[in-house]
Motif scaffolding. Sequence first.
Motif, PDB file in Angstrom:
ATOM      1  N   UNK A 124       0.836  -1.383  -0.142  1.00 29.27           N
ATOM      2  CA  UNK A 124      -0.013  -0.039   0.063  1.00 29.27           C
ATOM      3  C   UNK A 124       0.743   1.255  -0.065  1.00 29.27           C
ATOM      4  N   UNK A 125       2.023   1.366   0.716  1.00 31.41           N
ATOM      5  CA  UNK A 125       2.886   2.475   0.662  1.00 31.41           C
ATOM      6  C   UNK A 125       3.414   2.450  -0.595  1.00 31.41           C
ATOM      7  N   UNK A 126       4.012   1.633  -1.352  1.00 31.85           N
ATOM      8  CA  UNK A 126       4.440   1.519  -2.620  1.00 31.85           C
ATOM      9  C   UNK A 126       3.474   2.379  -3.746  1.00 31.85           C
ATOM     10  N   UNK A 127       2.127   1.864  -3.512  1.00 32.41           N
ATOM     11  CA  UNK A 127       0.987   2.466  -4.089  1.00 32.41           C
ATOM     12  C   UNK A 127       0.995   3.888  -3.917  1.00 32.41           C
ATOM     13  N   UNK A 128       1.065   4.457  -2.732  1.00 28.15           N
ATOM     14  CA  UNK A 128       0.972   5.751  -2.260  1.00 28.15           C
ATOM     15  C   UNK A 128       2.091   6.518  -3.151  1.00 28.15           C
ATOM     16  N   UNK A 129       3.437   5.991  -3.228  1.00 24.88           N
ATOM     17  CA  UNK A 129       4.703   6.825  -3.516  1.00 24.88           C
ATOM     18  C   UNK A 129       4.360   6.661  -5.198  1.00 24.88           C
ATOM     19  N   UNK A 130       3.800   5.829  -5.752  1.00 25.87           N
ATOM     20  CA  UNK A 130       3.484   5.876  -7.267  1.00 25.87           C
ATOM     21  C   UNK A 130       2.625   6.929  -7.539  1.00 25.87           C
ATOM     22  N   UNK A 131       1.666   7.018  -6.804  1.00 27.39           N
ATOM     23  CA  UNK A 131       0.566   7.925  -7.128  1.00 27.39           C
ATOM     24  C   UNK A 131       0.367   9.311  -6.475  1.00 27.39           C
ATOM     25  N   UNK A 132       1.154   9.610  -5.421  1.00 25.39           N
ATOM     26  CA  UNK A 132       1.156  11.172  -4.945  1.00 25.39           C
ATOM     27  C   UNK A 132       1.847  11.952  -5.795  1.00 25.39           C
TER      28      UNK A 132
END
Length: 385
Positions: A139-147
């Motif tokens: 989930x953190x990886x997804x946040x880093x990609x989308x932010x």
Amino acid sequence: MVIAVIATEYEPTIIGGLGIVATRLSEALAARGHEVIVLTRGSSRHIEEIRKRHLRVFRYPRESQYFSKRTQTFYADPILKHLKKMNIRPDLIHLHSVQGDQLAEAMARYYGISTMYTCHSLLAQETIQSSFARRMEQRQCHIIERSDAIISPSRWQALLLTSQYPTAAEKIFVVPNGTRVTRNPRIWNDRSMQHILFVGRLIRSKCALETITAISTLRKIDRNVHLDLIGQGGRDYTALLHKETARLHLTPHVQFLGSLSHKDVLKRMQRTGIVVVPSRNESFGLVALEAMGTGTPLVATRAGGLSDFVSNDTASIITNVTAQDISKAIQHVWNHPDQTLKRRYLGYSLAKQYSWEEIARSYEKVGTGKGDLFKPQIESEGHIE
């Protein structure tokens, strides 16, 4: 600007640095005239609202339609409905917690706004390998990609981010955490240097076990030495710490205080003799900065983000994280009182530069697209084996 802040921790519910930063930074941004809307967890069965000038805090019930304790997730739809009912329309999302990933994404899509993510720690660096931990890492990886912008509190962590997520390099900014210095002349009074304080999560990388063992060595030199530990940890490691304390016959001299409010932690720092930060890695090292801000002698490593502001000018440095080296660094404080006092003054002066107002200014620049991007450089300092 209307800023929606999403954080699982917010005063008075603070577990660690994330909650301190989310609280103090939100207050500083509100003080600068921004309308700050904090979305966090609460303990009531109903939504709680606290209003201050330019600051509104909504606490959503845990284990409800708003937040799942089991999955550690803020639910987007009911919170969005509540915000619409309150006629709140943010201009920017500031995400502190992985648990707010779905909410931040839904808000960004609905309002057509950007997300700024403060990465307080990289979950990929954690040693816990449970299925839940792996899901949180994803989930953190997804946040880093989308932010749209990612803020790291230190150069060391920014380097880790760029190495693990190279596609995110063009949106990483380094903005340190801040502190409130103690404006009280009594902080310079003589203290009992035999009173040692450890503050942090009781996990292996923070090295509480090595610190307890060091106390056993120090008590052979001075029988008045005692240690207070503030913080909580996992059941197994905490049990190990208690077992080792008993084995070394230190039970009367080592006190486990559990979690305390941030206000109480700072009060204890002001009264203690030495704050020890023996971490093997730190994304920033807020405890060390707060010790400097209270004029307290600091014994610390320069691991990770600590290397940005901890030096031989401001602390007695632990070169290797062993009980022997922790003991030596503490003895150096005892044996060199003039140098220790000089370090306290220099550390206090340095901490003044990390005011929350200045940190808020830096966040403003990032939020308005005027901040300076992090430019990676090859560095070797800041890591301890």
